[in-house]
Write an enzyme that holds these catalytic residues in place. Structure first.
Site, PDB file in Angstrom:
ATOM      1  N   ASP A  93     -13.296   5.189  -1.738  1.00  0.00           N
ATOM      2  CA  ASP A  93     -12.867   3.806  -1.971  1.00  0.00           C
ATOM      3  C   ASP A  93     -12.887   3.490  -3.463  1.00  0.00           C
ATOM      4  O   ASP A  93     -13.162   2.357  -3.847  1.00  0.00           O
ATOM      5  CB  ASP A  93     -13.745   2.818  -1.179  1.00  0.00           C
ATOM      6  N   HIS A  95     -10.227  -1.730   7.797  1.00  0.00           N
ATOM      7  CA  HIS A  95     -11.199  -2.474   6.984  1.00  0.00           C
ATOM      8  C   HIS A  95     -11.955  -3.368   7.955  1.00  0.00           C
ATOM      9  O   HIS A  95     -11.419  -4.371   8.425  1.00  0.00           O
ATOM     10  CB  HIS A  95     -10.514  -3.303   5.885  1.00  0.00           C
ATOM     11  N   HIS A 143      -7.817   4.278  -3.758  1.00  0.00           N
ATOM     12  CA  HIS A 143      -6.842   3.347  -4.342  1.00  0.00           C
ATOM     13  C   HIS A 143      -6.373   3.908  -5.678  1.00  0.00           C
ATOM     14  O   HIS A 143      -7.180   4.079  -6.594  1.00  0.00           O
ATOM     15  CB  HIS A 143      -7.476   1.976  -4.581  1.00  0.00           C
ATOM     16  N   ARG A 160      -3.422   2.456  -7.036  1.00  0.00           N
ATOM     17  CA  ARG A 160      -2.619   1.371  -7.615  1.00  0.00           C
ATOM     18  C   ARG A 160      -1.220   1.863  -7.994  1.00  0.00           C
ATOM     19  O   ARG A 160      -0.735   2.834  -7.457  1.00  0.00           O
ATOM     20  CB  ARG A 160      -3.334   0.742  -8.829  1.00  0.00           C
ATOM     21  N   HIS A 192     -15.163   2.747   4.860  1.00  0.00           N
ATOM     22  CA  HIS A 192     -16.299   2.296   4.038  1.00  0.00           C
ATOM     23  C   HIS A 192     -17.374   1.571   4.847  1.00  0.00           C
ATOM     24  O   HIS A 192     -17.653   0.412   4.654  1.00  0.00           O
ATOM     25  CB  HIS A 192     -15.851   1.462   2.836  1.00  0.00           C
ATOM     26  N   HIS A 250     -10.224   7.984   1.378  1.00  0.00           N
ATOM     27  CA  HIS A 250      -9.968   6.545   1.141  1.00  0.00           C
ATOM     28  C   HIS A 250      -9.915   6.345  -0.374  1.00  0.00           C
ATOM     29  O   HIS A 250     -10.950   6.325  -1.037  1.00  0.00           O
ATOM     30  CB  HIS A 250     -11.095   5.698   1.750  1.00  0.00           C
ATOM     31  N   LYS A 286      -2.987   1.513   8.038  1.00  0.00           N
ATOM     32  CA  LYS A 286      -4.181   0.778   7.615  1.00  0.00           C
ATOM     33  C   LYS A 286      -4.150  -0.652   8.131  1.00  0.00           C
ATOM     34  O   LYS A 286      -3.166  -1.365   7.949  1.00  0.00           O
ATOM     35  CB  LYS A 286      -4.248   0.765   6.078  1.00  0.00           C
TER      36      LYS A 286
END
Ligand SMILES: NC(=O)N[C@@H](CC(=O)O)C(=O)O
Ligand SMILES: [Zn+2]
Ligand SMILES: [Zn+2]
Length: 347
Positions: free
Chosen positions: A246, A136, A16, A18, A174, A14, A99
């Site tokens: 995360d 999530h 990010h 960007r 998470h 997991h 997701k």
């Protein structure tokens, strides 16, 4: 005697990264992982297979050739996602998962799902094709206390979806509560990622003695009993629990604000922190399972072939407190203790 532990190269299930200047600034800090599941919550989100392939190529271009990281892409599920496009993207090897963001639950989730019945067709197609759904797991009902939103999500959304869609493989992303840990441990076809920071902080870190925006993430850190449950799950050896950092960089300007956004940037020091946590739990021998084996197993992939080594030295490992990103800076997660575990790569 120097303590050390050698692991199969870890994966981050997991992450990010960007886009644009932020991608250029942060990508290398995850470069030592083998693979990473890349979150699709860009603006605009990564919704189609074509968008995922283009984003994958931008990530590859941002990684220096010596870096081992291979991006595994995901699609952002919307109420208008086309099951055929999802299946095609998976069949072509472009995506590894889809997701699900409940609309409004977290950063860039406005295009997420409001009415879960509207995605039933996609979820059924995914169950048939064996495509994992990353979730999530928080309700957005304003009447539900923010510290209860994960537990309520399990009852109101996650369990009904799983019952209605037999065979759907779900990753509870998470996970932050003992409720989440217990639900995963009691079920099949489900896994859970645990972040580095949720193993370290509880809600006091965010609020006691002053408000600390760099510890604010979603799901928000809970009380200490929950952190301890996460530590037990991560170090249990149960293959349903695996690392998903995360790591979620935001410009400091956006976090140090009257309405600061959610996310902790843990990529630079994650492995050093995890070694410390697993040592404290007397479970260094289980770090490899958590960081390098269980996630690959869940996703039906072989473990990475090569290895890294973590060595405990007398002097703390050096990592930046901030990194530059275009005209902005990003604060690196501060675990609150010195990190004596150094990453040696290759082992
Ligand atoms: N975890 C966070 O607090 N933030 C993530 C979104 C998410 O993973 O929910 C982000 O994209 O910034
Ligand atoms: Zn999330
Ligand atoms: Zn995330």
């Amino acid at each position: 005697m120097t303590k050390s532990v050698t692991l199969r190269r870890p994966d981050d299930w997991h992450l990010h990264l960007r886009d644009g200047a932020m991608l250029q600034a942060v990508a290398s800090f995850s470069g030592h992982f083998g693979r990473a599941i890349i979150m699709p919550n860009l603006v605009p989100p990564v919704v189609t297979g074509a968008q995922a392939a283009a984003y994958r190529d931008r990530i590859r271009a941002a990684l220096a050739p010596e870096m081992t990281l291979r991006p595994l892409m995901t699609l952002y599920l919307t109420e208008t996602s086309d099951p055929a496009d999802v299946l095609a993207a998976h069949a072509q090897g472009i995506i590894s998962a889809v997701k699900l963001y409940p609309a409004g639950a977290t950063t860039n989730s406005a295009s997420g799902v409001r009415d879960f019945d509207k995605v039933r067709g996609v979820l059924e197609a995914m169950a048939q094709a064996g495509i994992p759904l990353c979730v999530h797991g928080e309700v957005t009902d304003p009447a539900v206390d923010i510290f209860d939103r994960e537990a309520v999500f399990i009852d109101r959304v996650l369990d009904p979806i799983r019952r209605a869609t037999p065979g759907l493989r779900v990753v509870m992303e998470h996970v932050t509560t003992s409720d989440g840990v217990d639900y995963v441990a009691a079920n099949e076809d489900i896994g859970a990622t645990i972040t580095t920071h949720h193993l370290v902080i509880n809600r006091n870190h965010i609020l006691a003695g002053g408000i600390r925006p760099h510890y604010y993430c979603l799901p928000v850190a809970k009380r200490e009993t929950h952190r301890l449950a996460l530590r037990r799950a991560a170090t249990s050896g149960d293959a349903r629990f695996f690392l998903g950092t995360d790591s979620a960089p935001h410009p400091d300007r956006a976090k140090e604000s009257a309405c600061g956004c959610a996310g902790c940037f843990t990529a630079p020091n994650t492995m050093s922190i995890l070694a410390q946590v697993f040592e404290e739990e007397d479970a260094l021998d289980r770090l490899e399972g958590f960081a390098s084996l269980h996630g690959a197993g869940f996703y039906g992939m072989a473990p990475n072939q090569d290895r890294i080594r973590l060595v405990k030295r007398d002097t703390p490992a050096a990592y930046p407190t901030h990194i530059p990103a275009g005209d902005e800076t990003v604060t690196v997660f501060d675990p609150g203790f010195p990190l004596y575990w150094h990453l040696e790569d290759p082992a």
